[in-house]
Design an enzyme around this catalytic site. Structure first.
Site, PDB file in Angstrom:
ATOM      1  N   GLU A 267     -80.096  95.441   9.130  1.00  0.00           N
ATOM      2  CA  GLU A 267     -81.177  95.318   8.143  1.00  0.00           C
ATOM      3  C   GLU A 267     -82.504  95.740   8.763  1.00  0.00           C
ATOM      4  OE1 GLU A 267     -81.082  91.414   6.381  1.00  0.00           O
ATOM      5  OE2 GLU A 267     -79.083  91.747   5.562  1.00  0.00           O
TER       6      GLU A 267
ATOM      7  N   HIS B  37     -82.022  91.810   0.900  1.00  0.00           N
ATOM      8  CA  HIS B  37     -81.930  90.425   1.403  1.00  0.00           C
ATOM      9  C   HIS B  37     -82.926  89.513   0.667  1.00  0.00           C
ATOM     10  CE1 HIS B  37     -80.605  87.975   5.169  1.00  0.00           C
ATOM     11  NE2 HIS B  37     -80.836  87.163   4.141  1.00  0.00           N
TER      12      HIS B  37
HETATM   13  N1  LIG Z   1     -78.865  85.960   1.178  1.00  0.00           N
HETATM   14  C1  LIG Z   1     -79.673  85.003   1.617  1.00  0.00           C
HETATM   15  O1  LIG Z   1     -80.890  85.102   1.546  1.00  0.00           O
HETATM   16  C2  LIG Z   1     -79.070  83.771   2.197  1.00  0.00           C
HETATM   17  C3  LIG Z   1     -77.843  83.822   2.791  1.00  0.00           C
HETATM   18  N2  LIG Z   1     -77.298  82.681   3.301  1.00  0.00           N
HETATM   19  C4  LIG Z   1     -75.987  82.810   3.926  1.00  0.00           C
HETATM   20  O2  LIG Z   1     -75.070  82.067   3.173  1.00  0.00           O
HETATM   21  C5  LIG Z   1     -74.266  81.300   4.054  1.00  0.00           C
HETATM   22  C6  LIG Z   1     -73.808  80.056   3.330  1.00  0.00           C
HETATM   23  O3  LIG Z   1     -74.915  79.199   3.121  1.00  0.00           O
HETATM   24  P1  LIG Z   1     -74.667  77.657   2.754  1.00  0.00           P
HETATM   25  O4  LIG Z   1     -73.775  77.554   1.595  1.00  0.00           O
HETATM   26  O5  LIG Z   1     -76.004  77.029   2.686  1.00  0.00           O
HETATM   27  O6  LIG Z   1     -73.888  77.180   4.064  1.00  0.00           O
HETATM   28  P2  LIG Z   1     -72.877  75.966   4.187  1.00  0.00           P
HETATM   29  O7  LIG Z   1     -72.744  75.710   5.639  1.00  0.00           O
HETATM   30  O8  LIG Z   1     -73.275  74.867   3.287  1.00  0.00           O
HETATM   31  O9  LIG Z   1     -71.499  76.575   3.631  1.00  0.00           O
HETATM   32  C7  LIG Z   1     -70.744  77.518   4.313  1.00  0.00           C
HETATM   33  C8  LIG Z   1     -69.291  77.228   4.019  1.00  0.00           C
HETATM   34  O10 LIG Z   1     -68.500  78.283   4.567  1.00  0.00           O
HETATM   35  C9  LIG Z   1     -67.287  77.689   5.011  1.00  0.00           C
HETATM   36  N3  LIG Z   1     -66.586  78.578   5.926  1.00  0.00           N
HETATM   37  C10 LIG Z   1     -66.782  78.770   7.260  1.00  0.00           C
HETATM   38  N4  LIG Z   1     -65.888  79.666   7.714  1.00  0.00           N
HETATM   39  C11 LIG Z   1     -65.133  80.044   6.659  1.00  0.00           C
HETATM   40  C12 LIG Z   1     -64.039  80.944   6.514  1.00  0.00           C
HETATM   41  N5  LIG Z   1     -63.551  81.635   7.542  1.00  0.00           N
HETATM   42  N6  LIG Z   1     -63.517  81.105   5.278  1.00  0.00           N
HETATM   43  C13 LIG Z   1     -64.008  80.412   4.227  1.00  0.00           C
HETATM   44  N7  LIG Z   1     -65.011  79.525   4.318  1.00  0.00           N
HETATM   45  C14 LIG Z   1     -65.580  79.366   5.520  1.00  0.00           C
HETATM   46  C15 LIG Z   1     -67.721  76.361   5.634  1.00  0.00           C
HETATM   47  O11 LIG Z   1     -66.653  75.464   5.724  1.00  0.00           O
HETATM   48  C16 LIG Z   1     -68.794  75.906   4.651  1.00  0.00           C
HETATM   49  O12 LIG Z   1     -68.251  75.056   3.657  1.00  0.00           O
HETATM   50  C17 LIG Z   1     -75.173  81.042   5.282  1.00  0.00           C
HETATM   51  O13 LIG Z   1     -74.412  80.851   6.448  1.00  0.00           O
HETATM   52  C18 LIG Z   1     -76.014  82.269   5.352  1.00  0.00           C
HETATM   53  O14 LIG Z   1     -75.422  83.224   6.209  1.00  0.00           O
HETATM   54  C19 LIG Z   1     -77.900  81.464   3.197  1.00  0.00           C
HETATM   55  C20 LIG Z   1     -79.128  81.366   2.616  1.00  0.00           C
HETATM   56  C21 LIG Z   1     -79.852  82.524   2.142  1.00  0.00           C
HETATM   57  O1  LIG Z   2     -85.508  84.257   3.896  1.00  0.00           O
HETATM   58  C1  LIG Z   2     -84.804  84.638   4.816  1.00  0.00           C
HETATM   59  O2  LIG Z   2     -85.179  84.799   5.947  1.00  0.00           O
HETATM   60  C2  LIG Z   2     -83.349  84.911   4.522  1.00  0.00           C
HETATM   61  C3  LIG Z   2     -82.625  83.674   4.157  1.00  0.00           C
HETATM   62  C4  LIG Z   2     -81.300  83.609   4.781  1.00  0.00           C
HETATM   63  O3  LIG Z   2     -80.604  84.576   4.907  1.00  0.00           O
HETATM   64  C5  LIG Z   2     -80.849  82.312   5.272  1.00  0.00           C
HETATM   65  O4  LIG Z   2     -81.515  81.299   5.005  1.00  0.00           O
HETATM   66  O5  LIG Z   2     -79.782  82.270   5.912  1.00  0.00           O
END
Ligand SMILES: NC(=O)C1=CN([C@@H]2O[C@H](COP(=O)(O)OP(=O)(O)OC[C@H]3O[C@@H](n4cnc5c(N)ncnc54)[C@H](O)[C@@H]3O)[C@@H](O)[C@H]2O)C=CC1
Ligand SMILES: O=C(O)CCC(=O)C(=O)O
Length: 311
Positions: free
Chosen positions: A258, A276
């Protein structure tokens, strides 16, 4: 005693970090500009980042007084957490701050993909009026596969259940899934779903989880949505599948690198791509900033615990 120095190396709303300014010496640098970041680090007590700053061993080497690395968001894949913790540096994040924002963006990505919104907008901008070729499908009655059933995955399920989708979930680590979703192996989920959406962290185990084999299991009419992390999907394999008509569409918020530069994925008509933006709402950023500021202050200026009085 001098005020602790806090380096803020990605953009955060000013009002979210106001509380920091009254107690700390807050300095802003652009975390993508490595020389500028390196120049700021020798004085740093704390470093606050979003996804734009890579906090690797080289960064940590240059910050001998660093006590805290704070991620104003969820994913810690841009932070070398093992090295930081081995050096006694506290690593913290704001896990609940952006869940709803990411879930809402995911709904938008799914609808955009199955209704060809990118192709429609591009064709209009080119002076074309292509209605027949841009016929989409309804979500109602179709199957959504959610990979990763944590905070975001659960909020996506709630929202897409209201679209009358049948919901499959793959998460080997989730404690409880609830009655309204169906736990499924990954291959079975990929085979059965009309839309697959990823909501798991990027770790050494999940990098490349969705590769050529996994994509080949998906229906040619299916769509893949990734608002988790780019490296979870093999982008070369995804590009081939989309180009060759083996997958109907993809909607991407995140990329292996990115910004993605001239990634060939961006040129495909069946790709919806945004930079993103999952957490990019005023609401989420305010919450993320406030949460990390509260936690950073607790680390840097711990409240003195009064000695117990004798009774
Ligand atoms: N696009 C964006 O701006 C954002 C992206 N994210 C991404 O989204 C991800 C998820 O966020 P949350 O739901 O808050 O995290 P979280 O930790 O609440 O949920 C992640 C889930 O993935 C599961 N997991 C781990 N390995 C796995 C596998 N191999 N197969 C299936 N499930 C698996 C875990 O058990 C957990 O339940 C973050 O790790 C981050 O990378 C998060 C926030 C913002
Ligand atoms: O706002 C950001 O920096 C991206 C959020 C994100 O990807 C995260 O919270 O994991």
């Amino acid at each position: 005693m001098p005020a602790p120095v806090v380096i803020v190396s990605d953009v955060l709303p000013g009002d979210s970090i106001a509380a920091l300014r009254s107690v700390c010496d807050v300095r802003h640098v652009d975390g993508r500009d490595r020389p500028a970041l390196f120049a700021a680090l020798p004085d740093a007590d704390a470093l606050i980042v979003r996804s734009g700053t890579r906090v690797d061993a080289e960064v940590l080497d240059r910050a001998p007084g660093l006590r805290v690395v704070a991620r104003a968001g969820v994913g810690l894949d841009n932070v070398d957490t093992d090295t930081a913790r081995a050096r006694g540096i506290t690593v913290l994040n704001a896990p609940d701050s952006n869940t709803v924002s990411v879930a809402e963006l995911t709904v938008a990505l799914i609808v955009s993909s199955v209704r060809h919104l990118t192709a429609g907008m591009r064709s209009l901008a080119n002076g074309e009026w292509r209605r027949a070729e841009l016929t989409g499908v309804e979500l109602a009655g179709r199957t959504l596969g959610i990979v990763g059933y944590g905070r975001v995955g659960r909020q996506v399920a709630r929202r897409l259940a209201a679209f009358d989708m049948h919901i499959l979930v793959h998460d080997p680590y989730a404690d409880t899934l609830g009655d309204d979703v169906h736990p499924t192996g990954l291959d079975e989920l990929l085979t059965a779903s009309d839309v697959v959406t990823l909501h798991l962290p990027k770790t050494p185990r999940t990098a490349g989880l969705i590769g050529a084999r996994e994509l080949s299991l998906m229906k040619p009419t299916a769509h893949l949505v990734n608002a988790a992390r780019g490296g979870i999907v093999d982008e070369t394999a995804l590009h081939r599948a989309l180009r060759d008509g083996r997958l109907a569409g993809a909607a991407l918020d995140v990329f292996a690198t990115e910004p993605p530069g001239t990634s060939p994925l961006l040129a495909l008509p069946n790709v919806v791509a945004v930079p993103h933006l999952g957490a990019s709402t005023h609401d989420a950023q305010l919450r993320a900033g406030q949460e990390v500021v509260r936690k950073v202050l607790a680390e840097l200026t711990p409240v003195a615990v009064p000695a117990p009085t004798a009774v």
